[in-house]
Design a protein around this motif. Sequence first.
Motif, PDB file in Angstrom:
ATOM      1  N   PRO B 189       0.847  -1.208   0.000  1.00  0.00           N
ATOM      2  CA  PRO B 189       0.000   0.000   0.000  1.00  0.00           C
ATOM      3  C   PRO B 189       0.877   1.251   0.000  1.00  0.00           C
ATOM      4  CG  PRO B 189      -0.063  -1.114   2.134  1.00  0.00           C
ATOM      5  CD  PRO B 189       0.666  -2.025   1.196  1.00  0.00           C
ATOM      6  N   ALA B 190       0.297   2.358  -0.489  1.00  0.00           N
ATOM      7  CA  ALA B 190       1.054   3.605  -0.605  1.00  0.00           C
ATOM      8  C   ALA B 190       1.665   4.012   0.732  1.00  0.00           C
ATOM      9  CB  ALA B 190       0.138   4.707  -1.136  1.00  0.00           C
ATOM     10  N   THR B 191       0.954   3.704   1.837  1.00  0.00           N
ATOM     11  CA  THR B 191       1.428   4.127   3.153  1.00  0.00           C
ATOM     12  C   THR B 191       2.707   3.405   3.568  1.00  0.00           C
ATOM     13  OG1 THR B 191      -0.077   2.488   4.048  1.00  0.00           O
ATOM     14  CG2 THR B 191      -0.825   4.778   4.089  1.00  0.00           C
ATOM     15  N   ALA B 192       3.028   2.279   2.914  1.00  0.00           N
ATOM     16  CA  ALA B 192       4.238   1.539   3.270  1.00  0.00           C
ATOM     17  C   ALA B 192       5.486   2.170   2.674  1.00  0.00           C
ATOM     18  CB  ALA B 192       4.114   0.084   2.789  1.00  0.00           C
ATOM     19  N   GLN B 193       5.294   3.148   1.766  1.00  0.00           N
ATOM     20  CA  GLN B 193       6.446   3.782   1.105  1.00  0.00           C
ATOM     21  C   GLN B 193       7.042   4.816   2.051  1.00  0.00           C
ATOM     22  OE1 GLN B 193       5.465   5.227  -2.771  1.00  0.00           O
ATOM     23  NE2 GLN B 193       7.583   5.261  -3.464  1.00  0.00           N
ATOM     24  N   THR B 194       7.932   4.381   2.964  1.00  0.00           N
ATOM     25  CA  THR B 194       8.432   5.283   4.002  1.00  0.00           C
ATOM     26  C   THR B 194       9.689   6.026   3.573  1.00  0.00           C
ATOM     27  OG1 THR B 194       9.434   3.330   4.958  1.00  0.00           O
ATOM     28  CG2 THR B 194       7.404   4.116   5.990  1.00  0.00           C
ATOM     29  N   THR B 195      10.540   5.396   2.723  1.00  0.00           N
ATOM     30  CA  THR B 195      11.728   6.095   2.252  1.00  0.00           C
ATOM     31  C   THR B 195      11.303   7.119   1.211  1.00  0.00           C
ATOM     32  OG1 THR B 195      12.625   3.863   2.196  1.00  0.00           O
ATOM     33  CG2 THR B 195      14.118   5.663   1.517  1.00  0.00           C
ATOM     34  N   PRO B 196      11.583   8.416   1.439  1.00  0.00           N
ATOM     35  CA  PRO B 196      11.158   9.389   0.439  1.00  0.00           C
ATOM     36  C   PRO B 196      11.948   9.213  -0.863  1.00  0.00           C
ATOM     37  CG  PRO B 196      12.451  10.451   2.178  1.00  0.00           C
ATOM     38  CD  PRO B 196      12.305   9.018   2.567  1.00  0.00           C
ATOM     39  N   LEU B 197      11.307   9.451  -2.005  1.00  0.00           N
ATOM     40  CA  LEU B 197      12.014   9.390  -3.281  1.00  0.00           C
ATOM     41  C   LEU B 197      13.004  10.545  -3.340  1.00  0.00           C
ATOM     42  CD1 LEU B 197       9.038   8.655  -5.711  1.00  0.00           C
ATOM     43  CD2 LEU B 197      10.705   7.031  -4.815  1.00  0.00           C
ATOM     44  N   PRO B 198      14.122  10.377  -4.048  1.00  0.00           N
ATOM     45  CA  PRO B 198      15.056  11.500  -4.182  1.00  0.00           C
ATOM     46  C   PRO B 198      14.370  12.687  -4.862  1.00  0.00           C
ATOM     47  CG  PRO B 198      15.675   9.665  -5.635  1.00  0.00           C
ATOM     48  CD  PRO B 198      14.570   9.184  -4.763  1.00  0.00           C
ATOM     49  N   GLY B 199      14.830  13.898  -4.556  1.00  0.00           N
ATOM     50  CA  GLY B 199      14.178  15.117  -5.029  1.00  0.00           C
ATOM     51  C   GLY B 199      13.933  15.131  -6.531  1.00  0.00           C
ATOM     52  N   TRP B 200      14.928  14.654  -7.319  1.00  0.00           N
ATOM     53  CA  TRP B 200      14.775  14.725  -8.778  1.00  0.00           C
ATOM     54  C   TRP B 200      13.751  13.727  -9.300  1.00  0.00           C
ATOM     55  CZ3 TRP B 200      16.238   9.864 -10.127  1.00  0.00           C
ATOM     56  CH2 TRP B 200      17.239   9.222  -9.359  1.00  0.00           C
ATOM     57  N   CYS B 201      13.187  12.907  -8.409  1.00  0.00           N
ATOM     58  CA  CYS B 201      12.200  11.928  -8.852  1.00  0.00           C
ATOM     59  C   CYS B 201      10.821  12.272  -8.306  1.00  0.00           C
ATOM     60  CB  CYS B 201      12.648  10.534  -8.419  1.00  0.00           C
ATOM     61  SG  CYS B 201      11.563   9.177  -8.892  1.00  0.00           S
ATOM     62  N   VAL B 202      10.634  13.528  -7.846  1.00  0.00           N
ATOM     63  CA  VAL B 202       9.344  13.903  -7.290  1.00  0.00           C
ATOM     64  C   VAL B 202       8.713  14.975  -8.170  1.00  0.00           C
ATOM     65  CG1 VAL B 202       8.139  14.897  -5.304  1.00  0.00           C
ATOM     66  CG2 VAL B 202      10.044  13.332  -4.962  1.00  0.00           C
ATOM     67  N   MET B 203       7.459  14.746  -8.571  1.00  0.00           N
ATOM     68  CA  MET B 203       6.735  15.687  -9.434  1.00  0.00           C
ATOM     69  C   MET B 203       6.706  17.063  -8.790  1.00  0.00           C
ATOM     70  SD  MET B 203       5.172  15.755 -12.314  1.00  0.00           S
ATOM     71  CE  MET B 203       4.127  14.460 -12.986  1.00  0.00           C
ATOM     72  N   GLY B 204       7.055  18.085  -9.573  1.00  0.00           N
ATOM     73  CA  GLY B 204       6.937  19.453  -9.088  1.00  0.00           C
ATOM     74  C   GLY B 204       8.096  19.912  -8.211  1.00  0.00           C
ATOM     75  N   HIS B 205       9.082  19.030  -7.967  1.00  0.00           N
ATOM     76  CA  HIS B 205      10.213  19.410  -7.141  1.00  0.00           C
ATOM     77  C   HIS B 205      11.204  20.221  -7.966  1.00  0.00           C
ATOM     78  CE1 HIS B 205      13.375  19.089  -4.147  1.00  0.00           C
ATOM     79  NE2 HIS B 205      12.495  18.554  -3.328  1.00  0.00           N
ATOM     80  N   SER B 206      11.811  21.232  -7.333  1.00  0.00           N
ATOM     81  CA  SER B 206      12.638  22.143  -8.126  1.00  0.00           C
ATOM     82  C   SER B 206      14.019  21.565  -8.442  1.00  0.00           C
ATOM     83  CB  SER B 206      12.797  23.465  -7.385  1.00  0.00           C
ATOM     84  OG  SER B 206      13.375  23.213  -6.118  1.00  0.00           O
ATOM     85  N   GLU B 207      14.467  20.618  -7.671  1.00  0.00           N
ATOM     86  CA  GLU B 207      15.822  20.098  -7.884  1.00  0.00           C
ATOM     87  C   GLU B 207      15.954  19.501  -9.291  1.00  0.00           C
ATOM     88  OE1 GLU B 207      18.661  16.847  -5.714  1.00  0.00           O
ATOM     89  OE2 GLU B 207      17.062  17.722  -4.536  1.00  0.00           O
ATOM     90  N   VAL B 208      16.898  20.033 -10.047  1.00  0.00           N
ATOM     91  CA  VAL B 208      17.045  19.617 -11.445  1.00  0.00           C
ATOM     92  C   VAL B 208      17.815  18.300 -11.507  1.00  0.00           C
ATOM     93  CG1 VAL B 208      17.919  20.347 -13.694  1.00  0.00           C
ATOM     94  CG2 VAL B 208      17.058  22.032 -12.081  1.00  0.00           C
ATOM     95  N   ASN B 209      17.565  17.521 -12.542  1.00  0.00           N
ATOM     96  CA  ASN B 209      18.330  16.278 -12.738  1.00  0.00           C
ATOM     97  C   ASN B 209      19.819  16.581 -12.707  1.00  0.00           C
ATOM     98  OD1 ASN B 209      15.911  15.098 -13.144  1.00  0.00           O
ATOM     99  ND2 ASN B 209      16.168  14.741 -15.339  1.00  0.00           N
ATOM    100  N   PRO B 210      20.538  15.965 -11.792  1.00  0.00           N
ATOM    101  CA  PRO B 210      21.958  16.287 -11.720  1.00  0.00           C
ATOM    102  C   PRO B 210      22.725  15.691 -12.916  1.00  0.00           C
ATOM    103  CG  PRO B 210      21.231  14.933  -9.842  1.00  0.00           C
ATOM    104  CD  PRO B 210      20.125  14.947 -10.812  1.00  0.00           C
TER     105      PRO B 210
END
Lengths: 428, 210
Positions: B189-210
């Motif tokens: 289930p979605a709630t089991a996803q406890t490790t956050p995705l890296p910034g460049w893999c999150v929709m709308g996040h400003s961190e640019v692909n390194p």
Amino acid sequence: MKWLRRGAGLLVVLLLIGAAAWWYLARDRSMPSTPVQRGAEAAALVDPARIEQGRYLATVGDCAACHTARGGQPYAGGRSLATPFGDVPAPNITPDRDTGIGQWSFDDFWAALHLGKGRHGQLLYPVFSYTSFTKVTRDDALSIFAYLKSLPPVNQPAQPTGLEFPYNVRSSLVAWRALYFKPGVYQPDPAQSPQWNRGAYLVQGLGHCNECHAPRDSLGGIEQSQHLTGGQIPQLDWYAPDLSTRTGGGLEGWSAQDVVDLLKTGQSSKGSAFGPMADVVRLSTQHMTDADLQAVATYLQSLPPRAPVASAFQQASSHEQGGKLYAKQCADCHGDNGQGVAGVYPPLDGNTSVTGPTSVNAIRSVLLGGFAPATAANPRPYSMPPFAQQLDDEDVAAVVSYIRQSWSNKAGAVNPAEVSRSRHTPVD
Amino acid sequence: MEQRVAACTSCHGARGEGSPDGVLAPRLAGKPAGYLLQQLEYFQSGQRRHAPMEYVVRQLSQPYLRQIAEYFAAQDLSYHRWPQPAVSAEVLRRGEQLVLHGDPARAVPSCVSCHGDKLTGFEPMMPGLVGLSSDYISNQLVSWRTHTRAAEGPYCMGVVANRMREPDIAAVAAWLASHEPPADMHPQPATAQTTPLPGWCVMGHSEVNP
């Protein structure tokens, strides 16, 4: 080097009729608006009812189909249209000031739609269907323009054309236009009913049915006498059938209701839409009002009967093999006698896509399978498996020959080389 | 629905279990519905390329695609075990290393950090990496490198695949295909996803692909 020879041929034609063409074109100056008209036009551009009407007409004209890149912003252009002479990208027609029609006046727009001329007077390539759109009335054009002007502007620069000499020289179109382009708004036929005239106006004008449903000669032009008699669509390798519903016609036996059903739902008791026609139904005709669809059907029903094509019917030697394949692979859905299942699977007996003068549609349907278009009236269409991987060229030829020559169908057989050729046609 | 999607099942198997070789057409059954829908939309827009797939979804509406995605996501079938590819023990060790720990020197995150410690993915969007054939996995990693499989916004797998060394692709594919899957292979289930995705893999996040 075939294009070189063809190119040289075209240049000769160009020189021969160039002078005549200039004279011809000089006559058809567009009539610019008077200041009073311009005031009325400015008011029309912001009238919500007018804009809504323009949205409907742009849908009937299927402008978005060409002027939208796959997965791109509506009307922002970028899609490349393949022609036998090279690729022509459709431009951005959102009201962006720099890359779209933001700075266009209605006169500029009218010159494009009615005369096939760009904002700087340059001649436009007829892959933009102005040979049909020229029949659109000035008032309808104004509504379409009002709608386009109301869209959110998208900044997307034009792409270069992929045409080879001499086709990349726009003035080479002068000769072509003299031969094949007659500007002029649709003139109603007083001897016919208003419904018939509405249908003729839609089919010949905005609907631009003729752009696919008529044969093209080596210069890509359509003879007036060949109106709606069916043709191979250049580059796409699909055949758009003759649209006469009378004896000898491609839609022989189609009732007005069948035509309306096909255009509204994507399927009918006589066959279903696939390939480019599925796109037309999904994006354009399914959104037409019932009155307009009836008008189109009325007009198509009035097209004259066609002379029968004399051909000696000869049954393919693979008939028995084809019959076995049919029983095993196809009969579950299309029925033992090719009768289909109403509203679910199209019949193959008496189906123009099966019996057409070329077998390319039937071959490609079998290779590609797929769904009829999802429409408001048929939101969850059924599908056919693609047989490209399961059947080899010989099997496909046998089963297609079988359906072309069984029940009441009496069309020519297919050979494996034709199947092999169709396997390599790109699908988009 | 089964009858309507005859075209799909002719390639993907009667209930979406995947073609018998696992390469011609991947498994659909039990994958997160949101992920399946997104892929179908990518085939429609041309962001993911495969001519027969592009043709077959072309005429379908978004609501119908969603129903089809939900239909296949709901198929509950046991997974097929693929024969272990013939690769050396050293290659398998390299594969295991990448899947579980990544390659910090090249900034490749571990596969489990996004696909979950059980590698079964998460609802609704993160696909699992179990039950896929080694050829299918390496084909996909190659298509991200050649841009024939892309994604909108965050280009997670594009970044991962492009940071990997070429031989590492075969190594992870071999290890994943031969890895003993967990007893419960459903996406978590979605709630089991406890490790956050890296910034460049999150929709709308400003961190640019390194």
